[in-house]
Design a protein around this motif. Structure first.
Motif, mmCIF file in Angstrom:
data_model
loop_
_atom_site.group_PDB
_atom_site.id
_atom_site.type_symbol
_atom_site.label_atom_id
_atom_site.label_comp_id
_atom_site.label_asym_id
_atom_site.label_seq_id
_atom_site.Cartn_x
_atom_site.Cartn_y
_atom_site.Cartn_z
ATOM 1 N N PHE A 231 52.953 22.475 38.033
ATOM 2 C CA PHE A 231 53.430 21.251 37.395
ATOM 3 C C PHE A 231 53.144 20.025 38.237
ATOM 4 C CE2 PHE A 231 55.969 24.502 35.385
ATOM 5 C CZ PHE A 231 55.942 24.120 34.059
ATOM 6 N N ARG B 239 70.795 33.836 36.447
ATOM 7 C CA ARG B 239 70.414 33.516 37.825
ATOM 8 C C ARG B 239 70.268 32.027 38.092
ATOM 9 N NH1 ARG B 239 68.366 38.159 40.173
ATOM 10 N NH2 ARG B 239 69.647 39.803 39.293
ATOM 11 N N HIS B 240 69.918 31.257 37.061
ATOM 12 C CA HIS B 240 69.638 29.850 37.323
ATOM 13 C C HIS B 240 70.599 28.916 36.620
ATOM 14 C CE1 HIS B 240 65.954 30.287 39.665
ATOM 15 N NE2 HIS B 240 65.722 31.348 38.914
ATOM 16 N N GLU C 86 60.737 35.248 44.033
ATOM 17 C CA GLU C 86 61.219 35.428 42.671
ATOM 18 C C GLU C 86 60.200 36.071 41.709
ATOM 19 O OE1 GLU C 86 62.508 31.918 40.675
ATOM 20 O OE2 GLU C 86 64.053 33.028 39.624
ATOM 21 N N ARG D 184 68.966 24.714 44.698
ATOM 22 C CA ARG D 184 70.020 25.397 45.447
ATOM 23 C C ARG D 184 69.509 26.623 46.189
ATOM 24 N NH1 ARG D 184 74.743 23.297 43.457
ATOM 25 N NH2 ARG D 184 74.251 22.007 41.680
ATOM 26 N N TRP D 185 68.233 26.936 46.016
ATOM 27 C CA TRP D 185 67.689 28.141 46.650
ATOM 28 C C TRP D 185 66.802 27.770 47.824
ATOM 29 C CZ3 TRP D 185 65.856 32.234 42.520
ATOM 30 C CH2 TRP D 185 66.971 32.639 41.783
ATOM 31 N N SER E 231 73.921 27.036 38.483
ATOM 32 C CA SER E 231 73.752 25.598 38.652
ATOM 33 C C SER E 231 74.904 24.800 38.078
ATOM 34 C CB SER E 231 72.456 25.128 37.978
ATOM 35 O OG SER E 231 71.358 25.800 38.501
ATOM 36 N N LYS F 107 75.575 14.965 53.942
ATOM 37 C CA LYS F 107 74.723 15.929 54.649
ATOM 38 C C LYS F 107 73.883 15.286 55.734
ATOM 39 C CE LYS F 107 73.657 20.182 52.344
ATOM 40 N NZ LYS F 107 72.818 20.837 51.363
ATOM 41 N N THR G 77 60.640 19.020 41.515
ATOM 42 C CA THR G 77 61.570 19.522 40.499
ATOM 43 C C THR G 77 61.286 20.965 40.093
ATOM 44 O OG1 THR G 77 60.152 18.729 38.731
ATOM 45 C CG2 THR G 77 61.823 17.222 39.502
ATOM 46 N N VAL G 78 60.284 21.573 40.699
ATOM 47 C CA VAL G 78 59.850 22.870 40.194
ATOM 48 C C VAL G 78 60.586 24.039 40.837
ATOM 49 C CG1 VAL G 78 57.851 24.394 39.989
ATOM 50 C CG2 VAL G 78 57.619 21.993 39.480
ATOM 51 N N LEU G 79 61.198 23.793 41.994
ATOM 52 C CA LEU G 79 61.957 24.867 42.631
ATOM 53 C C LEU G 79 63.444 24.629 42.435
ATOM 54 C CD1 LEU G 79 59.928 25.094 45.942
ATOM 55 C CD2 LEU G 79 59.723 26.542 43.935
ATOM 56 N N ASN G 80 64.182 25.729 42.274
ATOM 57 C CA ASN G 80 65.642 25.609 42.149
ATOM 58 C C ASN G 80 66.192 24.932 43.403
ATOM 59 O OD1 ASN G 80 68.403 25.995 42.033
ATOM 60 N ND2 ASN G 80 68.188 27.945 40.953
ATOM 61 N N GLU H 115 74.435 14.230 49.318
ATOM 62 C CA GLU H 115 73.297 13.828 50.126
ATOM 63 C C GLU H 115 73.735 12.955 51.293
ATOM 64 O OE1 GLU H 115 70.026 14.650 49.888
ATOM 65 O OE2 GLU H 115 70.745 16.101 48.427
ATOM 66 N N PHE I 135 62.138 23.357 36.791
ATOM 67 C CA PHE I 135 62.310 24.627 37.480
ATOM 68 C C PHE I 135 62.714 25.751 36.533
ATOM 69 C CE2 PHE I 135 66.783 23.391 38.060
ATOM 70 C CZ PHE I 135 67.456 24.590 38.078
ATOM 71 N N ARG J 137 53.228 30.226 45.448
ATOM 72 C CA ARG J 137 54.004 31.008 44.492
ATOM 73 C C ARG J 137 53.155 31.388 43.283
ATOM 74 N NH1 ARG J 137 59.649 29.730 41.330
ATOM 75 N NH2 ARG J 137 58.432 28.169 40.235
ATOM 76 N N PRO K 2 79.508 24.481 39.963
ATOM 77 C CA PRO K 2 80.274 23.417 40.619
ATOM 78 C C PRO K 2 81.000 22.498 39.645
ATOM 79 C CG PRO K 2 78.103 23.607 41.584
ATOM 80 C CD PRO K 2 78.122 24.541 40.426
ATOM 81 N N PHE K 3 80.302 22.133 38.564
ATOM 82 C CA PHE K 3 80.937 21.260 37.575
ATOM 83 C C PHE K 3 82.135 21.956 36.929
ATOM 84 C CE2 PHE K 3 76.489 20.092 37.748
ATOM 85 C CZ PHE K 3 76.562 18.730 37.897
#
Lengths: 299, 278
Positions: free
Chosen positions: A91, B183-184, A110, A101-102, B188, B277, A96-99, B274, B166, A160, B191-192
């Protein structure tokens, strides 16, 4: 190897879906093994939609995509999952393409987990190998996406994409959100990898310099239709369509006298439902027939 | 991460402290309470606070402090139960309609619209009026409407999430819908949902107390804050301590959950995250 046949996509919107927008109309092309076709065009010309259809992520309104002579939209779920390992998409915006939080390693492993191809040490070895191929090191694996730069992320995403050993890549403007020096690095890596893994590629871009650097063949799109298609050298040395000529003339070269940019006063219209040639408003060679009939691209 | 964030937010710490205290008290009620909450001692009725009974005694001579301590069990566990059930139903329906869209989405969302047109407490009154007052019916009455809020918010979150690169890229890699959701998508939005559920806890404690006060929830003589208010209301002018203490207990519990919810929201908001952190 991969073929698009009369690919069209219309979006319907508005009250009772009365309005129609032909994002892509009757686009056909063939890509051979190891070849790069560059889809060139301005913003909103439908090149991303075309790419998404090739990747099987959007269903076309009509037409089909043939991968090794099979229509990918007729695949059964199992075949589709298999196809997802053969074709990968890259992309535009690597952020923005990877999660978010990971950590990178989890995102990288993955594809292998989803397809049950490798786990544990084997998976780690393969990731390590690829991550070094794209010029990064193991210390990047434990970071979060926001801790890496755009160039680094795009390398990760390249790695990836290659993890599943695909033979086809759809690259949707993979360099346009990067600055120029990084663009060159990514393109160089991309070309190297393409040679190494014998990849065919549909490369979508609006950037003539990028197209020149990467393409074997070029297809020019304008307002959803394909205007011209041919070998990269031919297109650059001898463009046939006036729009292509205009595009090439707008390349910035260090001679102010020589610049003839496209007339930018005419707005890009989203209205694609008029008769005749789509390029008529900008064209220097306009004739009566342009108002009446839409030209068809001949081989 | 948590070590860096938490000390910056004093309100969150205070809310967490209050809440831990409440939970400890309700778990260890039989050790904390000095008397049996249901032991009636008529000669000691309506004692003023202080002395043997810290918060005094009520109209039947029962120790108010002990009753508040045991009441925490009911008020908290019922509120937690209701919120958890709401959360599960709401997230399930919200995710399904947000992710898959289409007719399912239209149908559930119109149902939500209709249910949201009823005021919460009135609807609960209606349900209990029909089914009769009992604890299971109280839970049912609060769940019948409570899930809609979660469903609607979850749907909104899922809708915006599923258009993100993503998620699309995982589809392109070959991840199925179930894989993507579990999983995603759900991780995600957690938290909300945590913030939402925490803020909603205070609201639920109030609703349960209100219904018990009206005699529609936890029944007399079970020690519960709302029913204690109800029992004490006849002494409001002569012996106000009977009603002030359970009232304060409710306020403190609601306050604790709201502090925690607000604090969590600040911590989990990506924008403030942010800043903290770096």
């Amino acid at each position: 190897m991969l073929e698009a046949v009369n690919l069209s996509k219309s979006f319907y919107y508005g009250l009772f879906q009365r309005n129609k927008n032909d994002a892509v109309k009757n686009v056909s092309f063939k890509i051979k093994k190891g070849e790069t076709l560059c889809l060139l065009g301005e913003s909103g010309c439908g090149k991303t939609t075309a790419g998404m259809m090739i990747a099987g992520l959007i269903k076309p309104t009509s037409g089909m995509v043939l991968y090794r002579k099979e229509n990918i939209f007729k695949y059964r779920p199992k075949e589709l999952k298999k196809f997802r390992t053969r074709l990968q998409i890259i992309f535009q915006d690597p952020d923005t393409v990877l999660n978010p939080r990971w950590i990178i390693e989890k995102s990288l492993s993955e594809p292998l987990r989803i397809h049950g191809l490798a786990n544990g040490k084997e998976s780690r070895d393969r990731i390590m190998e690829l991550i070094e191929t794209v010029g990064l090191s193991h210390e990047h694996l434990n970071r979060y996406p926001f801790e890496l730069s755009g160039g680094q992320l795009q390398r990760i995403i390249l790695a990836r994409a290659l993890l599943l050993k695909p033979d086809f890549i759809v690259a949707d403007e993979p360099t346009s959100s990067l600055d120029v020096s990084v663009q060159a690095q990514i393109l160089t890596i991309f070309k190297e990898l393409q040679k190494k893994f014998q990849l065919s590629c549909l490369f979508i871009t609006h950037d003539l310099h990028v197209a020149r650097c990467i393409a074997d063949r070029i297809a020019v799109m304008y307002k959803g239709t394909m205007l011209e298609e041919g070998n990269a050298e031919d297109i650059f040395s001898n463009p046939v369509h006036p729009y292509t000529r205009g595009l090439l003339d707008s390349l910035i070269i260090p001679d102010p006298e020589a610049v003839h940019p496209l007339d930018s006063n005419i707005p890009i219209t989203s209205d694609r439902n008029y008769t005749g040639c789509k390029y008529k408003e900008l064209c220097d060679y306009r004739e009566q027939i342009c108002e009446e009939k839409e030209p068809v691209l001949k081989k | 991460m948590s070590k860096k964030i938490f000390p910056k937010n004093r309100l969150l710490i205070f809310g967490l402290f209050l809440l831990t205290l409440l939970i400890m008290v309700s778990l260890l009620a039989s050790y904390v309470a000095p008397f049996d909450p249901n032991y009636v001692e008529v000669e000691n009725r309506l004692n003023r606070p202080g002395g043997k009974n810290i918060l005094g005694t009520d109209g039947y001579g029962r120790d108010i402090f002990s009753r508040i301590v045991f009441g925490a069990r009911f008020s908290l566990s019922l509120a937690v139960l209701v919120v958890l059930i709401n959360l599960c139903i709401g997230v399930f329906i919200g995710t399904a309609s947000g992710f898959f869209g289409g007719a399912v989405d239209e149908l559930t969302m119109r149902l939500v619209d209709i249910l949201l047109a009823f005021p919460n407490i009135i609807f609960a009154l209606l349900v209990i009026g029909i089914l009769g007052p009992s604890i299971p019916n109280l839970v049912f009455a609060l769940v019948a409407l409570g899930w809609t809020n979660y469903a609607r918010i979850t749907r909104g979150l899922v809708l915006s999430l599923k258009e993100q690169d993503f998620i699309i890229s995982i589809k392109a890699i070959g991840g199925g819908d179930f894989y993507i959701i579990t999983r995603h998508v759900i991780p995600s939005i957690i938290p909300f949902l945590v913030v939402l559920a925490t803020l909603n806890m205070g609201h639920m404690i109030m609703s349960i107390a209100a219904l018990s006060f009206l005699g529609l929830g936890v029944q007399i003589p079970t020690p519960e804050w709302g029913s204690m208010l109800s029992e004490g209301k006849q002494f409001i002018f002569t012996h106000p301590h009977v009603i002030i203490s359970p009232g304060l207990a409710i306020i403190i519990a609601v306050f604790a959950f709201n502090l925690l919810g607000d604090g969590l929201r600040d911590v989990l908001d990506p924008r403030t995250k942010e800043i903290i952190k770096t």
